[in-house]
Scaffold this motif. Structure first.
Motif, PDB file in Angstrom:
ATOM      1  N   LEU A 151      45.270  23.356  27.341  1.00 18.15           N
ATOM      2  CA  LEU A 151      45.039  23.806  28.705  1.00 18.15           C
ATOM      3  C   LEU A 151      43.553  23.809  29.039  1.00 18.15           C
ATOM      4  CD1 LEU A 151      46.466  25.025  31.210  1.00 18.15           C
ATOM      5  CD2 LEU A 151      45.992  27.263  30.224  1.00 18.15           C
ATOM      6  N   VAL A 152      42.726  24.084  28.057  1.00 21.65           N
ATOM      7  CA  VAL A 152      41.281  24.144  28.266  1.00 21.65           C
ATOM      8  C   VAL A 152      40.623  22.779  28.072  1.00 21.65           C
ATOM      9  CG1 VAL A 152      39.151  25.176  27.394  1.00 21.65           C
ATOM     10  CG2 VAL A 152      41.200  26.559  27.597  1.00 21.65           C
ATOM     11  N   THR A 153      41.138  21.952  27.172  1.00 21.00           N
ATOM     12  CA  THR A 153      40.455  20.711  26.818  1.00 21.00           C
ATOM     13  C   THR A 153      40.913  19.473  27.592  1.00 21.00           C
ATOM     14  OG1 THR A 153      42.009  20.334  25.003  1.00 21.00           O
ATOM     15  CG2 THR A 153      39.960  21.483  24.478  1.00 21.00           C
ATOM     16  N   VAL A 154      42.164  19.404  28.002  1.00 14.23           N
ATOM     17  CA  VAL A 154      42.678  18.175  28.621  1.00 14.23           C
ATOM     18  C   VAL A 154      42.051  17.872  29.988  1.00 14.23           C
ATOM     19  CG1 VAL A 154      44.755  17.095  29.573  1.00 14.23           C
ATOM     20  CG2 VAL A 154      44.799  18.086  27.306  1.00 14.23           C
ATOM     21  N   PRO A 155      41.941  18.822  30.929  1.00  9.89           N
ATOM     22  CA  PRO A 155      41.354  18.461  32.233  1.00  9.89           C
ATOM     23  C   PRO A 155      39.942  17.880  32.163  1.00  9.89           C
ATOM     24  CG  PRO A 155      42.526  20.524  32.419  1.00  9.89           C
ATOM     25  CD  PRO A 155      42.495  20.179  30.965  1.00  9.89           C
ATOM     26  N   PRO A 156      39.007  18.426  31.369  1.00 10.55           N
ATOM     27  CA  PRO A 156      37.694  17.782  31.297  1.00 10.55           C
ATOM     28  C   PRO A 156      37.746  16.375  30.685  1.00 10.55           C
ATOM     29  CG  PRO A 156      37.555  20.021  30.452  1.00 10.55           C
ATOM     30  CD  PRO A 156      38.990  19.724  30.680  1.00 10.55           C
ATOM     31  N   VAL A 157      38.632  16.176  29.712  1.00 11.16           N
ATOM     32  CA  VAL A 157      38.751  14.847  29.102  1.00 11.16           C
ATOM     33  C   VAL A 157      39.300  13.853  30.119  1.00 11.16           C
ATOM     34  CG1 VAL A 157      39.977  13.524  27.335  1.00 11.16           C
ATOM     35  CG2 VAL A 157      38.980  15.732  26.759  1.00 11.16           C
ATOM     36  N   ARG A 158      40.311  14.254  30.878  1.00 10.07           N
ATOM     37  CA  ARG A 158      40.858  13.369  31.915  1.00 10.07           C
ATOM     38  C   ARG A 158      39.796  13.017  32.951  1.00 10.07           C
ATOM     39  NH1 ARG A 158      46.213  16.070  34.094  1.00 10.07           N
ATOM     40  NH2 ARG A 158      46.078  14.314  35.487  1.00 10.07           N
ATOM     41  N   LYS A 159      39.004  14.007  33.339  1.00 12.61           N
ATOM     42  CA  LYS A 159      37.948  13.760  34.317  1.00 12.61           C
ATOM     43  C   LYS A 159      36.904  12.807  33.752  1.00 12.61           C
ATOM     44  CE  LYS A 159      34.857  16.193  37.422  1.00 12.61           C
ATOM     45  NZ  LYS A 159      34.345  17.496  37.851  1.00 12.61           N
ATOM     46  N   ALA A 160      36.564  12.961  32.477  1.00 10.09           N
ATOM     47  CA  ALA A 160      35.577  12.086  31.846  1.00 10.09           C
ATOM     48  C   ALA A 160      36.089  10.652  31.738  1.00 10.09           C
ATOM     49  CB  ALA A 160      35.227  12.613  30.456  1.00 10.09           C
ATOM     50  N   LEU A 161      37.404  10.491  31.604  1.00 13.27           N
ATOM     51  CA  LEU A 161      37.987   9.150  31.498  1.00 13.27           C
ATOM     52  C   LEU A 161      38.220   8.509  32.869  1.00 13.27           C
ATOM     53  CD1 LEU A 161      40.526   9.711  28.597  1.00 13.27           C
ATOM     54  CD2 LEU A 161      38.328   8.533  28.504  1.00 13.27           C
ATOM     55  N   GLY A 162      37.916   9.229  33.956  1.00  9.38           N
ATOM     56  CA  GLY A 162      38.019   8.640  35.291  1.00  9.38           C
ATOM     57  C   GLY A 162      39.333   8.859  35.995  1.00  9.38           C
ATOM     58  N   TYR A 163      40.174   9.761  35.514  1.00  7.51           N
ATOM     59  CA  TYR A 163      41.449  10.030  36.174  1.00  7.51           C
ATOM     60  C   TYR A 163      41.212  10.743  37.491  1.00  7.51           C
ATOM     61  CZ  TYR A 163      46.103  11.846  37.060  1.00  7.51           C
ATOM     62  OH  TYR A 163      47.302  12.163  37.647  1.00  7.51           O
ATOM     63  N   LYS A 164      41.890  10.301  38.529  1.00  5.89           N
ATOM     64  CA  LYS A 164      41.807  10.937  39.830  1.00  5.89           C
ATOM     65  C   LYS A 164      43.188  11.461  40.196  1.00  5.89           C
ATOM     66  CE  LYS A 164      37.914   8.446  41.593  1.00  5.89           C
ATOM     67  NZ  LYS A 164      37.456   7.198  41.233  1.00  5.89           N
ATOM     68  N   ASN A 165      43.238  12.660  40.745  1.00  5.19           N
ATOM     69  CA  ASN A 165      44.514  13.252  41.146  1.00  5.19           C
ATOM     70  C   ASN A 165      45.132  12.442  42.284  1.00  5.19           C
ATOM     71  OD1 ASN A 165      44.345  15.333  39.305  1.00  5.19           O
ATOM     72  ND2 ASN A 165      43.258  16.675  40.721  1.00  5.19           N
ATOM     73  N   PRO A 166      46.469  12.314  42.299  1.00  2.41           N
ATOM     74  CA  PRO A 166      47.114  11.581  43.397  1.00  2.41           C
ATOM     75  C   PRO A 166      47.033  12.370  44.690  1.00  2.41           C
ATOM     76  CG  PRO A 166      48.750  12.557  41.958  1.00  2.41           C
ATOM     77  CD  PRO A 166      47.418  12.781  41.308  1.00  2.41           C
ATOM     78  N   GLU A 167      47.269  11.661  45.799  1.00  4.71           N
ATOM     79  CA  GLU A 167      47.263  12.324  47.102  1.00  4.71           C
ATOM     80  C   GLU A 167      48.416  13.324  47.178  1.00  4.71           C
ATOM     81  OE1 GLU A 167      47.224   9.733  50.451  1.00  4.71           O
ATOM     82  OE2 GLU A 167      45.759   8.389  49.548  1.00  4.71           O
ATOM     83  N   VAL A 168      48.211  14.360  47.958  1.00  2.64           N
ATOM     84  CA  VAL A 168      49.234  15.383  48.121  1.00  2.64           C
ATOM     85  C   VAL A 168      50.394  14.804  48.933  1.00  2.64           C
ATOM     86  CG1 VAL A 168      49.694  17.676  49.042  1.00  2.64           C
ATOM     87  CG2 VAL A 168      47.478  17.160  48.056  1.00  2.64           C
TER      88      VAL A 168
END
Length: 93
Positions: free
Chosen positions: A38-55
């Motif tokens: 829960l603490v580590t995955v979001p920063p790693v995803r952001k560092a790899l360039g993942y962007k959240n989909p549109e609402v």
């Protein structure tokens, strides 16, 4: 030296539990990994360039039904004020 002895006993106990009751042992391991992820995955995803989909839209796009922002219908969209077009192209009649 006492802490090393304690660690060795803990390690042996965990080995024994993994061998004798693997389902409980691995359930506890996965339970401990969850909060860490829960603490580590979001920063790693952001560092790899993942962007959240549109609402995903939750209402019909159109004009607001409300007169003021304090109304109970605030933020809701209206159904278009026009006659309904009949559906064509489906031969199910």
């Amino acid at each position: 030296m006492a802490s090393l002895f304690s660690f060795r006993q803990t390690y042996r106990y965990l080995q024994r539990q993994a061998h004798e009751q693997p389902s409980i042992f691995y359930a506890v391991v996965i339970g401990f990994i969850g909060p860490v992820m829960l603490v580590t995955v979001p920063p790693v995803r952001k560092a790899l360039g993942y962007k959240n989909p549109e609402v995903i839209p939750t209402s019909y796009p159109g004009e607001c039904l409300c007169d003021s922002a304090a109304s109970s219908n605030a933020g809701r969209a209206a159904v278009p004020n026009r006659p309904r077009r009949p559906v064509q192209g489906y031969d199910d009649e």
